[in-house]
Design a protein around this motif. Structure first.
Motif, PDB file in Angstrom:
ATOM      1  N   ASN A 116       0.861  -1.179   0.000  1.00 24.70           N
ATOM      2  CA  ASN A 116       0.000   0.000   0.000  1.00 24.70           C
ATOM      3  C   ASN A 116       0.897   1.228   0.000  1.00 24.70           C
ATOM      4  O   ASN A 116       2.085   1.150   0.343  1.00 24.70           O
ATOM      5  CB  ASN A 116      -0.910  -0.009   1.227  1.00 24.70           C
ATOM      6  CG  ASN A 116      -2.138   0.856   1.037  1.00 24.70           C
ATOM      7  OD1 ASN A 116      -2.127   1.792   0.226  1.00 24.70           O
ATOM      8  ND2 ASN A 116      -3.201   0.561   1.780  1.00 24.70           N
ATOM      9  N   ASN A 117       0.347   2.365  -0.379  1.00 19.41           N
ATOM     10  CA  ASN A 117       1.159   3.585  -0.391  1.00 19.41           C
ATOM     11  C   ASN A 117       0.826   4.506   0.774  1.00 19.41           C
ATOM     12  O   ASN A 117       1.273   5.650   0.813  1.00 19.41           O
ATOM     13  CB  ASN A 117       0.982   4.341  -1.712  1.00 19.41           C
ATOM     14  CG  ASN A 117      -0.403   4.950  -1.840  1.00 19.41           C
ATOM     15  OD1 ASN A 117      -1.369   4.436  -1.260  1.00 19.41           O
ATOM     16  ND2 ASN A 117      -0.501   6.017  -2.625  1.00 19.41           N
ATOM     17  N   ALA A 161       4.410  12.319   1.697  1.00 19.07           N
ATOM     18  CA  ALA A 161       3.620  13.338   2.389  1.00 19.07           C
ATOM     19  C   ALA A 161       3.227  12.824   3.763  1.00 19.07           C
ATOM     20  O   ALA A 161       3.242  11.613   4.035  1.00 19.07           O
ATOM     21  CB  ALA A 161       2.369  13.693   1.573  1.00 19.07           C
ATOM     22  N   PHE A 162       2.860  13.780   4.640  1.00 20.12           N
ATOM     23  CA  PHE A 162       2.419  13.422   5.983  1.00 20.12           C
ATOM     24  C   PHE A 162       1.380  14.419   6.450  1.00 20.12           C
ATOM     25  O   PHE A 162       1.567  15.632   6.355  1.00 20.12           O
ATOM     26  CB  PHE A 162       3.597  13.397   6.961  1.00 20.12           C
ATOM     27  CG  PHE A 162       3.195  13.121   8.384  1.00 20.12           C
ATOM     28  CD1 PHE A 162       2.701  11.887   8.745  1.00 20.12           C
ATOM     29  CD2 PHE A 162       3.300  14.110   9.353  1.00 20.12           C
ATOM     30  CE1 PHE A 162       2.312  11.623  10.053  1.00 20.12           C
ATOM     31  CE2 PHE A 162       2.920  13.855  10.658  1.00 20.12           C
ATOM     32  CZ  PHE A 162       2.423  12.603  11.016  1.00 20.12           C
ATOM     33  N   ASP A 163       0.272  13.907   6.981  1.00 18.50           N
ATOM     34  CA  ASP A 163      -0.807  14.738   7.521  1.00 18.50           C
ATOM     35  C   ASP A 163      -0.764  14.629   9.044  1.00 18.50           C
ATOM     36  O   ASP A 163      -1.154  13.603   9.617  1.00 18.50           O
ATOM     37  CB  ASP A 163      -2.155  14.263   6.980  1.00 18.50           C
ATOM     38  CG  ASP A 163      -3.297  15.193   7.363  1.00 18.50           C
ATOM     39  OD1 ASP A 163      -3.121  15.979   8.311  1.00 18.50           O
ATOM     40  OD2 ASP A 163      -4.364  15.127   6.718  1.00 18.50           O
ATOM     41  N   ALA A 164      -0.285  15.678   9.708  1.00 23.46           N
ATOM     42  CA  ALA A 164      -0.118  15.642  11.163  1.00 23.46           C
ATOM     43  C   ALA A 164      -1.446  15.544  11.889  1.00 23.46           C
ATOM     44  O   ALA A 164      -1.508  15.029  13.022  1.00 23.46           O
ATOM     45  CB  ALA A 164       0.648  16.882  11.625  1.00 23.46           C
ATOM     46  N   GLU A 168      -1.685  10.275   8.947  1.00 24.05           N
ATOM     47  CA  GLU A 168      -1.538   9.476   7.722  1.00 24.05           C
ATOM     48  C   GLU A 168      -0.245   9.841   7.011  1.00 24.05           C
ATOM     49  O   GLU A 168       0.048  11.013   6.776  1.00 24.05           O
ATOM     50  CB  GLU A 168      -2.722   9.700   6.788  1.00 24.05           C
ATOM     51  CG  GLU A 168      -2.627   8.838   5.522  1.00 24.05           C
ATOM     52  CD  GLU A 168      -3.825   8.993   4.599  1.00 24.05           C
ATOM     53  OE1 GLU A 168      -4.747   8.178   4.700  1.00 24.05           O
ATOM     54  OE2 GLU A 168      -3.808   9.942   3.786  1.00 24.05           O
ATOM     55  N   ILE A 169       0.521   8.831   6.668  1.00 17.91           N
ATOM     56  CA  ILE A 169       1.773   9.013   5.942  1.00 17.91           C
ATOM     57  C   ILE A 169       1.637   8.377   4.562  1.00 17.91           C
ATOM     58  O   ILE A 169       1.037   7.304   4.416  1.00 17.91           O
ATOM     59  CB  ILE A 169       2.964   8.403   6.722  1.00 17.91           C
ATOM     60  CG1 ILE A 169       4.286   8.759   6.064  1.00 17.91           C
ATOM     61  CG2 ILE A 169       2.816   6.896   6.887  1.00 17.91           C
ATOM     62  CD1 ILE A 169       5.485   8.491   6.955  1.00 17.91           C
ATOM     63  N   THR A 170       2.141   9.075   3.569  1.00 18.19           N
ATOM     64  CA  THR A 170       2.036   8.598   2.191  1.00 18.19           C
ATOM     65  C   THR A 170       3.432   8.340   1.629  1.00 18.19           C
ATOM     66  O   THR A 170       4.339   9.169   1.799  1.00 18.19           O
ATOM     67  CB  THR A 170       1.316   9.639   1.311  1.00 18.19           C
ATOM     68  OG1 THR A 170       0.039   9.932   1.894  1.00 18.19           O
ATOM     69  CG2 THR A 170       1.113   9.112  -0.097  1.00 18.19           C
ATOM     70  N   PHE A 171       3.587   7.207   0.967  1.00 17.28           N
ATOM     71  CA  PHE A 171       4.874   6.835   0.383  1.00 17.28           C
ATOM     72  C   PHE A 171       4.861   7.100  -1.117  1.00 17.28           C
ATOM     73  O   PHE A 171       3.800   7.245  -1.735  1.00 17.28           O
ATOM     74  CB  PHE A 171       5.172   5.363   0.665  1.00 17.28           C
ATOM     75  CG  PHE A 171       5.230   5.039   2.124  1.00 17.28           C
ATOM     76  CD1 PHE A 171       6.386   5.260   2.840  1.00 17.28           C
ATOM     77  CD2 PHE A 171       4.116   4.534   2.783  1.00 17.28           C
ATOM     78  CE1 PHE A 171       6.446   4.965   4.203  1.00 17.28           C
ATOM     79  CE2 PHE A 171       4.157   4.238   4.131  1.00 17.28           C
ATOM     80  CZ  PHE A 171       5.328   4.460   4.853  1.00 17.28           C
ATOM     81  N   ASP A 172       6.044   7.118  -1.702  1.00 17.19           N
ATOM     82  CA  ASP A 172       6.166   7.389  -3.138  1.00 17.19           C
ATOM     83  C   ASP A 172       5.518   6.287  -3.978  1.00 17.19           C
ATOM     84  O   ASP A 172       5.009   6.543  -5.072  1.00 17.19           O
ATOM     85  CB  ASP A 172       7.638   7.537  -3.533  1.00 17.19           C
ATOM     86  CG  ASP A 172       8.221   8.865  -3.086  1.00 17.19           C
ATOM     87  OD1 ASP A 172       7.440   9.736  -2.662  1.00 17.19           O
ATOM     88  OD2 ASP A 172       9.449   9.033  -3.158  1.00 17.19           O
ATOM     89  N   ASN A 173       5.567   5.042  -3.488  1.00 18.14           N
ATOM     90  CA  ASN A 173       5.011   3.905  -4.221  1.00 18.14           C
ATOM     91  C   ASN A 173       4.146   3.069  -3.286  1.00 18.14           C
ATOM     92  O   ASN A 173       4.092   3.318  -2.073  1.00 18.14           O
ATOM     93  CB  ASN A 173       6.140   3.017  -4.776  1.00 18.14           C
ATOM     94  CG  ASN A 173       7.103   3.777  -5.658  1.00 18.14           C
ATOM     95  OD1 ASN A 173       6.699   4.368  -6.651  1.00 18.14           O
ATOM     96  ND2 ASN A 173       8.385   3.762  -5.293  1.00 18.14           N
ATOM     97  N   SER A 174       3.495   2.078  -3.830  1.00 12.95           N
ATOM     98  CA  SER A 174       2.857   1.059  -2.999  1.00 12.95           C
ATOM     99  C   SER A 174       3.973   0.164  -2.471  1.00 12.95           C
ATOM    100  O   SER A 174       4.677  -0.494  -3.240  1.00 12.95           O
ATOM    101  CB  SER A 174       1.856   0.239  -3.825  1.00 12.95           C
ATOM    102  OG  SER A 174       0.720   1.016  -4.137  1.00 12.95           O
TER     103      SER A 174
END
Length: 277
Positions: A116-117, A161-164, A168-174
Protein backbone atom coordinates in the motif's frame (compact mmCIF):
# COMPACT_ATOMS: atom_id res chain seq x y z
CA UNK A 1 102.01 78.18 47.16
CA UNK A 2 103.39 76.56 43.98
CA UNK A 3 103.32 73.13 45.69
CA UNK A 4 99.63 73.59 46.54
CA UNK A 5 98.80 74.43 42.91
CA UNK A 6 100.74 71.40 41.64
CA UNK A 7 98.86 69.14 44.05
CA UNK A 8 95.45 70.46 42.84
CA UNK A 9 96.51 69.98 39.20
CA UNK A 10 97.50 66.38 39.92
CA UNK A 11 94.18 65.60 41.58
CA UNK A 12 92.25 67.16 38.72
CA UNK A 13 94.26 65.21 36.15
CA UNK A 14 93.75 61.97 38.08
CA UNK A 15 89.98 62.44 38.33
CA UNK A 16 89.73 63.11 34.58
CA UNK A 17 91.25 59.75 33.68
CA UNK A 18 87.84 57.77 33.90
CA UNK A 19 87.64 53.93 34.08
CA UNK A 20 90.58 51.69 33.50
CA UNK A 21 90.51 48.91 30.91
CA UNK A 22 90.30 46.26 33.62
CA UNK A 23 87.27 47.96 35.16
CA UNK A 24 85.52 48.22 31.77
CA UNK A 25 86.18 44.56 30.96
CA UNK A 26 84.91 43.57 34.39
CA UNK A 27 81.68 45.56 33.90
CA UNK A 28 81.16 44.06 30.43
CA UNK A 29 81.60 40.54 31.78
CA UNK A 30 79.20 41.16 34.67
CA UNK A 31 76.60 42.69 32.32
CA UNK A 32 77.03 39.78 29.88
CA UNK A 33 76.41 37.26 32.64
CA UNK A 34 73.32 39.18 33.78
CA UNK A 35 71.95 39.47 30.24
CA UNK A 36 72.59 35.77 29.61
CA UNK A 37 70.80 34.81 32.80
CA UNK A 38 67.84 37.07 32.10
CA UNK A 39 67.55 35.93 28.45
CA UNK A 40 67.70 32.26 29.49
CA UNK A 41 64.91 32.89 31.96
CA UNK A 42 62.81 34.66 29.30
CA UNK A 43 63.44 31.93 26.73
CA UNK A 44 62.58 29.20 29.25
CA UNK A 45 59.40 30.99 30.28
CA UNK A 46 58.40 31.51 26.65
CA UNK A 47 59.03 27.87 25.82
CA UNK A 48 56.99 26.68 28.82
CA UNK A 49 54.14 28.98 27.78
CA UNK A 50 54.21 27.79 24.15
CA UNK A 51 54.36 24.11 25.13
CA UNK A 52 51.58 24.42 27.71
CA UNK A 53 49.44 26.26 25.16
CA UNK A 54 50.02 23.49 22.60
CA UNK A 55 49.14 20.79 25.13
CA UNK A 56 45.97 22.64 26.18
CA UNK A 57 44.94 23.09 22.55
CA UNK A 58 45.31 19.38 21.77
CA UNK A 59 43.51 18.44 24.99
CA UNK A 60 40.62 20.76 24.17
CA UNK A 61 40.34 19.44 20.61
CA UNK A 62 40.44 15.82 21.72
CA UNK A 63 37.86 16.34 24.48
CA UNK A 64 35.51 18.09 22.09
CA UNK A 65 35.93 15.36 19.46
CA UNK A 66 35.29 12.56 21.98
CA UNK A 67 32.22 14.32 23.39
CA UNK A 68 30.81 15.01 19.91
CA UNK A 69 31.37 11.40 18.81
CA UNK A 70 29.82 10.04 22.02
CA UNK A 71 26.66 12.12 21.71
CA UNK A 72 26.14 11.28 18.06
CA UNK A 73 26.82 7.56 18.51
CA UNK A 74 24.28 7.35 21.33
CA UNK A 75 21.70 8.73 18.90
CA UNK A 76 22.51 6.19 16.19
CA UNK A 77 19.87 3.94 14.66
CA UNK A 78 20.11 0.45 16.20
CA UNK A 79 22.34 -1.90 14.19
CA UNK A 80 23.60 0.91 11.94
CA UNK A 81 27.17 1.06 13.26
CA UNK A 82 29.93 -0.40 11.10
CA UNK A 83 33.73 -0.12 11.09
CA UNK A 84 36.30 -0.09 8.34
CA UNK A 85 37.62 -3.66 7.78
CA UNK A 86 40.79 -4.55 9.71
CA UNK A 87 42.61 -5.12 6.41
CA UNK A 88 42.64 -1.36 5.74
CA UNK A 89 45.77 0.05 7.40
CA UNK A 90 45.79 3.71 6.30
CA UNK A 91 42.58 4.82 8.01
CA UNK A 92 39.77 3.64 10.27
CA UNK A 93 36.20 4.94 10.03
CA UNK A 94 33.13 4.38 12.16
CA UNK A 95 29.92 4.92 10.20
CA UNK A 96 26.41 5.18 11.61
CA UNK A 97 22.98 6.63 10.81
CA UNK A 98 21.67 9.31 13.20
CA UNK A 99 18.01 9.22 14.27
CA UNK A 100 16.26 12.35 13.00
CA UNK A 101 12.95 11.42 14.63
CA UNK A 102 11.30 8.34 16.12
CA UNK A 103 7.85 7.27 17.35
CA UNK A 104 5.38 4.41 17.07
CA UNK A 105 3.24 3.44 14.12
CA UNK A 106 -0.42 2.43 14.22
CA UNK A 107 -0.73 0.68 10.88
CA UNK A 108 1.77 0.14 8.05
CA UNK A 109 1.80 -2.18 5.03
CA UNK A 110 3.95 -4.93 6.53
CA UNK A 111 4.44 -8.41 5.06
CA UNK A 112 2.37 -10.58 4.68
CA UNK A 113 -0.17 -7.76 4.33
CA UNK A 114 -0.70 -6.36 0.84
CA UNK A 115 1.43 -3.49 -0.42
CA UNK A 116 0.00 0.00 0.00
CA UNK A 117 1.16 3.58 -0.39
CA UNK A 118 -0.29 4.85 2.91
CA UNK A 119 -0.03 4.13 6.63
CA UNK A 120 -0.89 5.64 10.01
CA UNK A 121 1.70 6.71 12.57
CA UNK A 122 1.98 8.76 15.74
CA UNK A 123 3.79 12.05 14.96
CA UNK A 124 7.23 12.22 16.61
CA UNK A 125 7.93 15.02 19.07
CA UNK A 126 10.65 16.32 16.73
CA UNK A 127 8.19 16.59 13.86
CA UNK A 128 8.16 14.48 10.71
CA UNK A 129 10.17 15.78 7.77
CA UNK A 130 8.91 14.31 4.48
CA UNK A 131 12.39 14.83 3.07
CA UNK A 132 13.59 12.04 5.33
CA UNK A 133 13.11 8.27 4.92
CA UNK A 134 11.18 5.82 7.11
CA UNK A 135 12.97 2.80 8.55
CA UNK A 136 11.28 -0.11 10.34
CA UNK A 137 13.00 -2.93 12.25
CA UNK A 138 16.61 -2.92 10.97
CA UNK A 139 18.39 -6.02 12.28
CA UNK A 140 21.63 -5.76 10.29
CA UNK A 141 23.67 -2.90 8.78
CA UNK A 142 22.82 -4.19 5.29
CA UNK A 143 19.13 -3.60 5.98
CA UNK A 144 20.00 0.10 5.99
CA UNK A 145 23.03 0.59 3.75
CA UNK A 146 21.95 -1.83 1.01
CA UNK A 147 18.29 -0.82 1.04
CA UNK A 148 16.43 0.62 -1.94
CA UNK A 149 14.33 3.51 -0.55
CA UNK A 150 12.62 4.06 -3.91
CA UNK A 151 11.70 0.38 -4.19
CA UNK A 152 8.59 -1.54 -3.19
CA UNK A 153 9.82 -4.10 -0.64
CA UNK A 154 12.32 -3.75 2.20
CA UNK A 155 12.75 -1.85 5.47
CA UNK A 156 13.60 1.68 4.28
CA UNK A 157 11.35 3.82 2.06
CA UNK A 158 11.02 7.38 0.77
CA UNK A 159 8.18 9.44 2.23
CA UNK A 160 5.99 11.56 -0.03
CA UNK A 161 3.62 13.34 2.39
CA UNK A 162 2.42 13.42 5.98
CA UNK A 163 -0.81 14.74 7.52
CA UNK A 164 -0.12 15.64 11.16
CA UNK A 165 -3.83 15.99 11.97
CA UNK A 166 -4.68 12.40 11.04
CA UNK A 167 -1.24 10.76 11.28
CA UNK A 168 -1.54 9.48 7.72
CA UNK A 169 1.77 9.01 5.94
CA UNK A 170 2.04 8.60 2.19
CA UNK A 171 4.87 6.84 0.38
CA UNK A 172 6.17 7.39 -3.14
CA UNK A 173 5.01 3.90 -4.22
CA UNK A 174 2.86 1.06 -3.00
CA UNK A 175 5.33 -0.49 -0.59
CA UNK A 176 5.60 -3.44 1.78
CA UNK A 177 7.84 -3.50 4.87
CA UNK A 178 9.70 -6.78 5.37
CA UNK A 179 9.01 -7.25 9.11
CA UNK A 180 7.03 -5.65 11.88
CA UNK A 181 8.79 -4.10 14.85
CA UNK A 182 7.87 -5.92 18.10
CA UNK A 183 7.23 -2.54 19.75
CA UNK A 184 5.86 -0.89 16.58
CA UNK A 185 8.71 1.61 16.35
CA UNK A 186 9.78 3.51 13.27
CA UNK A 187 12.77 5.77 12.63
CA UNK A 188 13.10 8.76 10.34
CA UNK A 189 16.59 9.12 8.87
CA UNK A 190 18.28 11.30 6.26
CA UNK A 191 21.82 10.01 5.78
CA UNK A 192 24.90 8.49 7.35
CA UNK A 193 27.76 10.09 9.30
CA UNK A 194 31.38 8.90 9.49
CA UNK A 195 34.27 9.72 11.82
CA UNK A 196 37.60 8.74 10.27
CA UNK A 197 41.03 8.44 11.90
CA UNK A 198 43.68 8.84 9.20
CA UNK A 199 47.33 7.80 9.11
CA UNK A 200 48.41 11.45 8.91
CA UNK A 201 47.17 11.99 12.47
CA UNK A 202 43.85 13.66 11.65
CA UNK A 203 40.32 12.88 12.82
CA UNK A 204 37.67 14.10 10.35
CA UNK A 205 33.87 14.04 10.34
CA UNK A 206 31.91 13.37 7.12
CA UNK A 207 28.17 13.96 6.61
CA UNK A 208 25.62 14.79 3.92
CA UNK A 209 26.78 12.04 1.57
CA UNK A 210 23.65 9.89 1.72
CA UNK A 211 23.50 6.18 2.49
CA UNK A 212 25.66 3.85 0.41
CA UNK A 213 26.29 0.11 0.34
CA UNK A 214 30.07 0.69 0.38
CA UNK A 215 31.59 2.43 3.35
CA UNK A 216 33.01 5.90 2.81
CA UNK A 217 36.68 6.38 1.85
CA UNK A 218 38.02 9.46 3.69
CA UNK A 219 39.52 12.49 1.96
CA UNK A 220 40.46 16.05 2.88
CA UNK A 221 36.91 17.42 2.49
CA UNK A 222 35.71 16.25 5.91
CA UNK A 223 35.48 18.58 8.89
CA UNK A 224 38.72 18.49 10.90
CA UNK A 225 37.86 17.50 14.47
CA UNK A 226 41.29 16.80 15.98
CA UNK A 227 44.97 16.41 15.11
CA UNK A 228 48.09 14.75 16.56
CA UNK A 229 46.55 11.24 16.65
CA UNK A 230 49.39 8.70 16.80
CA UNK A 231 47.63 5.31 16.93
CA UNK A 232 49.29 2.62 14.86
CA UNK A 233 46.37 1.71 12.57
CA UNK A 234 47.82 -1.75 12.02
CA UNK A 235 48.30 -2.81 15.65
CA UNK A 236 46.57 -0.21 17.83
CA UNK A 237 43.17 0.64 16.36
CA UNK A 238 41.58 3.81 17.80
CA UNK A 239 38.09 2.20 17.69
CA UNK A 240 36.93 -1.27 18.75
CA UNK A 241 33.37 -2.56 18.34
CA UNK A 242 31.61 -5.29 20.27
CA UNK A 243 28.52 -5.93 18.09
CA UNK A 244 25.06 -6.13 19.55
CA UNK A 245 23.36 -9.43 20.29
CA UNK A 246 20.02 -10.61 21.64
CA UNK A 247 21.19 -9.98 25.21
CA UNK A 248 23.75 -7.18 24.83
CA UNK A 249 23.77 -3.68 23.39
CA UNK A 250 26.53 -2.70 21.00
CA UNK A 251 29.61 -1.37 22.80
CA UNK A 252 31.96 0.97 20.97
CA UNK A 253 35.34 1.55 22.62
CA UNK A 254 37.07 4.81 21.67
CA UNK A 255 40.81 4.75 22.43
CA UNK A 256 42.60 7.33 20.31
CA UNK A 257 46.14 8.23 21.36
CA UNK A 258 47.42 11.80 21.06
CA UNK A 259 50.95 13.21 21.22
CA UNK A 260 52.15 16.80 21.65
CA UNK A 261 55.60 18.13 22.70
CA UNK A 262 56.73 14.56 23.42
CA UNK A 263 53.80 13.92 25.75
CA UNK A 264 51.33 11.12 24.98
CA UNK A 265 47.88 10.51 26.40
CA UNK A 266 45.24 7.97 25.40
CA UNK A 267 41.49 7.86 25.92
CA UNK A 268 39.70 4.74 27.11
CA UNK A 269 36.06 5.60 26.54
CA UNK A 270 33.10 3.26 26.03
CA UNK A 271 29.87 4.18 24.28
CA UNK A 272 26.81 1.97 24.64
CA UNK A 273 24.46 2.01 21.65
CA UNK A 274 20.93 0.82 22.35
CA UNK A 275 20.06 -1.92 19.86
CA UNK A 276 16.30 -2.26 20.32
CA UNK A 277 14.87 -1.58 16.86
Amino acid sequence: MASHKNNKSYKHHKSAQGFTLVEMVTVIIVLGVLVLGVSSFVVLGTRIFVESTSVEQVLSQSRFAMERMTRELRNAVPNSIRLTPDTVLTYQCVEFVPIQASASYVDLPISPAAANNTGTVFPPSQGLNVGNQMLVYPLLPKHIYSATPAGTTGRLFDVDAFDASTGEITFDNSIQFAEASPIKRYFMISGAVSYCFQSGGELRRYANYGINANQLTPNSSGVLMAENVVNNLATDKPILLAPSSLVNNAILQLRPKFEVVNQKFQYQHQVQVINVP
